[in-house]
Scaffold this motif. Structure first.
Motif, PDB file in Angstrom:
ATOM      1  N   GLY A 110      33.445  44.453 -42.199  1.00  0.00           N
ATOM      2  CA  GLY A 110      34.845  44.175 -42.502  1.00  0.00           C
ATOM      3  C   GLY A 110      35.239  42.902 -41.780  1.00  0.00           C
ATOM      4  O   GLY A 110      35.372  42.895 -40.559  1.00  0.00           O
ATOM      5  N   CYS A 111      35.365  41.810 -42.530  1.00  0.00           N
ATOM      6  CA  CYS A 111      35.665  40.507 -41.906  1.00  0.00           C
ATOM      7  C   CYS A 111      37.079  40.065 -42.252  1.00  0.00           C
ATOM      8  O   CYS A 111      37.300  38.977 -42.791  1.00  0.00           O
ATOM      9  CB  CYS A 111      34.641  39.464 -42.355  1.00  0.00           C
ATOM     10  SG  CYS A 111      32.956  39.897 -41.892  1.00  0.00           S
ATOM     11  N   GLY A 112      38.054  40.922 -41.962  1.00  0.00           N
ATOM     12  CA  GLY A 112      39.457  40.609 -42.236  1.00  0.00           C
ATOM     13  C   GLY A 112      40.185  40.213 -40.966  1.00  0.00           C
ATOM     14  O   GLY A 112      39.618  39.580 -40.065  1.00  0.00           O
ATOM     15  N   THR A 113      41.453  40.634 -40.869  1.00  0.00           N
ATOM     16  CA  THR A 113      42.334  40.173 -39.805  1.00  0.00           C
ATOM     17  C   THR A 113      41.837  40.528 -38.403  1.00  0.00           C
ATOM     18  O   THR A 113      41.662  39.654 -37.556  1.00  0.00           O
ATOM     19  CB  THR A 113      43.743  40.780 -39.997  1.00  0.00           C
ATOM     20  OG1 THR A 113      44.140  40.524 -41.333  1.00  0.00           O
ATOM     21  CG2 THR A 113      44.736  40.173 -39.041  1.00  0.00           C
ATOM     22  N   SER A 136      40.495  38.024 -35.573  1.00  0.00           N
ATOM     23  CA  SER A 136      41.405  37.719 -34.464  1.00  0.00           C
ATOM     24  C   SER A 136      40.910  38.305 -33.146  1.00  0.00           C
ATOM     25  O   SER A 136      41.290  37.824 -32.083  1.00  0.00           O
ATOM     26  CB  SER A 136      42.820  38.241 -34.769  1.00  0.00           C
ATOM     27  OG  SER A 136      42.795  39.641 -34.856  1.00  0.00           O
ATOM     28  N   ALA A 137      40.078  39.346 -33.204  1.00  0.00           N
ATOM     29  CA  ALA A 137      39.715  40.014 -31.943  1.00  0.00           C
ATOM     30  C   ALA A 137      38.219  40.260 -31.786  1.00  0.00           C
ATOM     31  O   ALA A 137      37.607  39.765 -30.838  1.00  0.00           O
ATOM     32  CB  ALA A 137      40.480  41.334 -31.847  1.00  0.00           C
ATOM     33  N   HIS A 138      37.610  41.015 -32.685  1.00  0.00           N
ATOM     34  CA  HIS A 138      36.223  41.438 -32.451  1.00  0.00           C
ATOM     35  C   HIS A 138      35.257  40.251 -32.409  1.00  0.00           C
ATOM     36  O   HIS A 138      34.490  40.106 -31.448  1.00  0.00           O
ATOM     37  CB  HIS A 138      35.772  42.434 -33.539  1.00  0.00           C
ATOM     38  CG  HIS A 138      36.409  43.770 -33.411  1.00  0.00           C
ATOM     39  ND1 HIS A 138      35.708  44.941 -33.207  1.00  0.00           N
ATOM     40  CD2 HIS A 138      37.723  44.142 -33.443  1.00  0.00           C
ATOM     41  CE1 HIS A 138      36.539  45.958 -33.140  1.00  0.00           C
ATOM     42  NE2 HIS A 138      37.769  45.496 -33.286  1.00  0.00           N
ATOM     43  N   TYR A 169      32.933  38.947 -29.244  1.00  0.00           N
ATOM     44  CA  TYR A 169      31.452  38.960 -29.245  1.00  0.00           C
ATOM     45  C   TYR A 169      30.913  37.552 -28.996  1.00  0.00           C
ATOM     46  O   TYR A 169      29.946  37.364 -28.261  1.00  0.00           O
ATOM     47  CB  TYR A 169      30.904  39.471 -30.582  1.00  0.00           C
ATOM     48  CG  TYR A 169      31.000  40.972 -30.770  1.00  0.00           C
ATOM     49  CD1 TYR A 169      30.367  41.850 -29.891  1.00  0.00           C
ATOM     50  CD2 TYR A 169      31.706  41.511 -31.845  1.00  0.00           C
ATOM     51  CE1 TYR A 169      30.455  43.229 -30.073  1.00  0.00           C
ATOM     52  CE2 TYR A 169      31.793  42.882 -32.028  1.00  0.00           C
ATOM     53  CZ  TYR A 169      31.164  43.736 -31.146  1.00  0.00           C
ATOM     54  OH  TYR A 169      31.241  45.096 -31.319  1.00  0.00           O
ATOM     55  N   MET A 170      31.555  36.553 -29.633  1.00  0.00           N
ATOM     56  CA  MET A 170      31.081  35.168 -29.489  1.00  0.00           C
ATOM     57  C   MET A 170      31.161  34.732 -28.023  1.00  0.00           C
ATOM     58  O   MET A 170      30.360  33.923 -27.560  1.00  0.00           O
ATOM     59  CB  MET A 170      31.920  34.209 -30.353  1.00  0.00           C
ATOM     60  CG  MET A 170      31.845  34.446 -31.844  1.00  0.00           C
ATOM     61  SD  MET A 170      30.208  34.240 -32.581  1.00  0.00           S
ATOM     62  CE  MET A 170      29.908  32.512 -32.366  1.00  0.00           C
ATOM     63  N   LYS A 171      32.138  35.256 -27.311  1.00  0.00           N
ATOM     64  CA  LYS A 171      32.350  34.848 -25.921  1.00  0.00           C
ATOM     65  C   LYS A 171      31.416  35.576 -24.954  1.00  0.00           C
ATOM     66  O   LYS A 171      31.218  35.127 -23.827  1.00  0.00           O
ATOM     67  CB  LYS A 171      33.808  35.170 -25.548  1.00  0.00           C
ATOM     68  CG  LYS A 171      34.398  34.171 -24.593  1.00  0.00           C
ATOM     69  CD  LYS A 171      35.881  34.356 -24.465  1.00  0.00           C
ATOM     70  CE  LYS A 171      36.352  33.731 -23.173  1.00  0.00           C
ATOM     71  NZ  LYS A 171      37.750  33.977 -22.912  1.00  0.00           N
ATOM     72  N   ASN A 172      30.878  36.711 -25.393  1.00  0.00           N
ATOM     73  CA  ASN A 172      30.053  37.525 -24.487  1.00  0.00           C
ATOM     74  C   ASN A 172      28.594  37.070 -24.551  1.00  0.00           C
ATOM     75  O   ASN A 172      27.959  37.163 -25.605  1.00  0.00           O
ATOM     76  CB  ASN A 172      30.165  39.003 -24.869  1.00  0.00           C
ATOM     77  CG  ASN A 172      29.474  39.903 -23.859  1.00  0.00           C
ATOM     78  OD1 ASN A 172      28.323  39.681 -23.511  1.00  0.00           O
ATOM     79  ND2 ASN A 172      30.189  40.904 -23.376  1.00  0.00           N
ATOM     80  N   PRO A 173      28.040  36.586 -23.437  1.00  0.00           N
ATOM     81  CA  PRO A 173      26.671  36.047 -23.472  1.00  0.00           C
ATOM     82  C   PRO A 173      25.611  37.108 -23.762  1.00  0.00           C
ATOM     83  O   PRO A 173      24.491  36.777 -24.145  1.00  0.00           O
ATOM     84  CB  PRO A 173      26.473  35.481 -22.059  1.00  0.00           C
ATOM     85  CG  PRO A 173      27.530  36.082 -21.222  1.00  0.00           C
ATOM     86  CD  PRO A 173      28.652  36.490 -22.112  1.00  0.00           C
ATOM     87  N   GLN A 174      25.988  38.383 -23.651  1.00  0.00           N
ATOM     88  CA  GLN A 174      25.050  39.483 -23.931  1.00  0.00           C
ATOM     89  C   GLN A 174      24.881  39.728 -25.428  1.00  0.00           C
ATOM     90  O   GLN A 174      23.975  40.446 -25.835  1.00  0.00           O
ATOM     91  CB  GLN A 174      25.648  40.771 -23.365  1.00  0.00           C
ATOM     92  CG  GLN A 174      25.062  41.288 -22.081  1.00  0.00           C
ATOM     93  CD  GLN A 174      25.529  42.741 -21.905  1.00  0.00           C
ATOM     94  OE1 GLN A 174      26.730  43.021 -21.919  1.00  0.00           O
ATOM     95  NE2 GLN A 174      24.579  43.643 -21.735  1.00  0.00           N
ATOM     96  N   MET A 190      42.798  42.205 -23.646  1.00  0.00           N
ATOM     97  CA  MET A 190      42.305  43.591 -23.758  1.00  0.00           C
ATOM     98  C   MET A 190      41.196  43.731 -24.794  1.00  0.00           C
ATOM     99  O   MET A 190      40.315  44.580 -24.662  1.00  0.00           O
ATOM    100  CB  MET A 190      43.462  44.555 -24.027  1.00  0.00           C
ATOM    101  CG  MET A 190      44.226  44.329 -25.296  1.00  0.00           C
ATOM    102  SD  MET A 190      45.568  45.545 -25.414  1.00  0.00           S
ATOM    103  CE  MET A 190      46.391  44.967 -26.906  1.00  0.00           C
ATOM    104  N   PHE A 191      41.215  42.909 -25.831  1.00  0.00           N
ATOM    105  CA  PHE A 191      40.146  43.007 -26.831  1.00  0.00           C
ATOM    106  C   PHE A 191      38.800  42.559 -26.241  1.00  0.00           C
ATOM    107  O   PHE A 191      37.773  43.172 -26.502  1.00  0.00           O
ATOM    108  CB  PHE A 191      40.485  42.194 -28.081  1.00  0.00           C
ATOM    109  CG  PHE A 191      41.511  42.871 -28.946  1.00  0.00           C
ATOM    110  CD1 PHE A 191      41.144  43.915 -29.787  1.00  0.00           C
ATOM    111  CD2 PHE A 191      42.835  42.479 -28.916  1.00  0.00           C
ATOM    112  CE1 PHE A 191      42.085  44.556 -30.585  1.00  0.00           C
ATOM    113  CE2 PHE A 191      43.784  43.113 -29.713  1.00  0.00           C
ATOM    114  CZ  PHE A 191      43.415  44.146 -30.543  1.00  0.00           C
TER     115      PHE A 191
END
Ligand SMILES: NC(=O)c1ccc[n+]([C@@H]2O[C@H](COP(=O)([O-])OP(=O)(O)OC[C@H]3O[C@@H](n4cnc5c(N)ncnc54)[C@H](O)[C@@H]3O)[C@@H](O)[C@H]2O)c1
Length: 354
Positions: free
Chosen positions: A10-13, A17-19, A23-28, A305-306
């Protein structure tokens, strides 16, 4: 350590905006699939984020043994069936709120989690909100004394989302203002007061202002423009009273009301002090000392928080830690929401967990 390969379904809002940014920011983490039944949306994500493969059918990613983590960001209709398929394929799941359209569906999800032993967390993201966690600690420390009642108001003048679309179609969403907004508010109350088991529930849900779709006046509409050929059969106002093993809870919620106020807050009433939490913002602490009434606004760094939620999800896959957003905890608010709808339909009080 190897990166955790992730799929976003599901690649919507909320995904964009959050998920996905978290994930992109988390180096893991490494996103391997963007999945959307509208393939163009998945392709757009691949192009925008510069990684992963676009697919339209989530069953494709189930066959990939490299995928360890899945975010489910589809409308509520897909939550239970997709989460159960993912768990049974050995994937760890973070499923957006509400857990499902009904309590029965949420129980099916919990059963699949218990049988597979994989992670199933629900996107009750306020459990990862700094301010909410400070309030939880204050209540645990006894700073408020006995918290005997919590009053919840999530009311907007005219804020029905995507009239005639997924959010206002019961078969897709499971309900309206209560299941979409109320779920966050109820979850904060449950979390801060120690997830008390509900005892009795009484409620009434109304579907009024959106029913005459063409004559529904509004300034803004989030979640898309109106579809006048669509369906509107969900609640736009709800009221409820819940007795728990801890505090009693009353709530009033409106996606739309003929009253010109928008208010989103939770009042924790303690016999020593009280707190008003403004949803998504800070809170005020009210108390009395030496014959004077005190009002304090604690200052703290809100954080994101996300990002906290996604970081905790990825980390618990490795550590096995059971997070406060685990289905075993969130199942209680799912039960309460169902009971409010059931009480409304039957016109009676519902007794739970006797
Ligand atoms: N945590 C929060 O604060 C928050 C905020 C907004 C939305 N949400 C939740 O997130 C979910 C999605 O809401 P949204 O606003 O992003 O909706 P949206 O309509 O913007 O996005 C949903 C996407 O899912 C896709 N989709 C539908 N069925 C699918 C399937 N079977 N497989 C793959 N893709 C599918 C749609 O094509 C769409 O692109 C809802 O459950 C909503 O309650 C949570």
């Amino acid at each position: 350590m190897d990166k955790i390969k992730v799929a976003v379904i599901g690649c919507g809002t909320i995904a964009n905006s959050a998920h996905i940014p978290a994930y992109m920011k988390n180096p893991q983490a490494e996103i391997k699939y963007f999945c959307d039944i509208d393939l163009q949306k998945a392709e757009k994500a691949v192009a925008h984020y510069g990684c992963g493969t676009a697919i339209a059918d989530y069953r494709e990613l189930l066959k990939d043994p490299e995928i360890e983590a899945v975010s489910i960001c589809t409308p509520n209709l897909g939550h239970a069936s997709i989460a159960i398929d993912c768990l049974r394929a050995g994937k760890n799941v973070l499923c957006e709120k509400p857990a499902a359209r009904t309590y029965a569906e949420a129980l099916e999800m919990q059963k699949a989690q218990h049988e597979t032993g994989k992670v199933l967390n629900i996107g009750v993201v306020n459990r990862f909100n700094t301010g909410v966690n400070i309030i939880k600690k204050m209540i645990e420390n006894g700073d408020l004394g006995e918290v005997y009642h919590v009053y919840v108001s999530f009311r907007s003048q005219r804020s029905i989302p995507g009239l005639g679309g997924a959010f206002t179609t019961k078969a897709i969403a499971g309900g309206g203002a209560l299941i979409d907004w109320g779920v966050h508010f109820l979850d904060i109350v449950m979390y801060c007061t120690g997830d008390p088991r509900p005892k009795t529930v009484s409620g009434q849900a109304y579907s009024k202002l959106g029913r005459d779709m063409k004559n529904y006046a509004y300034l803004d509409m989030w979640a898309g423009p109106p579809n006048y050929d669509g369906v509107y059969d969900v609640d736009d106002f709800v009221t409820g009273m819940i007795r728990t093993e801890g505090p009693s809870i009353t709530l009033n919620g409106a996606w739309a009301q003929n009253i010109g106020v928008n208010e989103m807050y939770i009042d924790f009433l303690g016999d020593k002090a009280g707190i008003r939490l403004q949803y998504g913002a800070d809170f005020k602490l009210y108390s009395a000392q030496n014959g004077a009434l005190l009002e304090t606004t604690p200052k703290f760094n809100m954080g994101n928080m996300f990002e906290n939620e996604i970081d905790a999800f990825l980390s618990c896959i490795r550590t096995g830690e059971k997070l406060p957003s685990h289905i075993d905890t969130v199942i209680l608010s799912s039960q309460i929401i169902q009971a409010i709808y059931d009480s409304s339909e039957s016109g009676t009080e519902i007794r739970l967990n006797p």
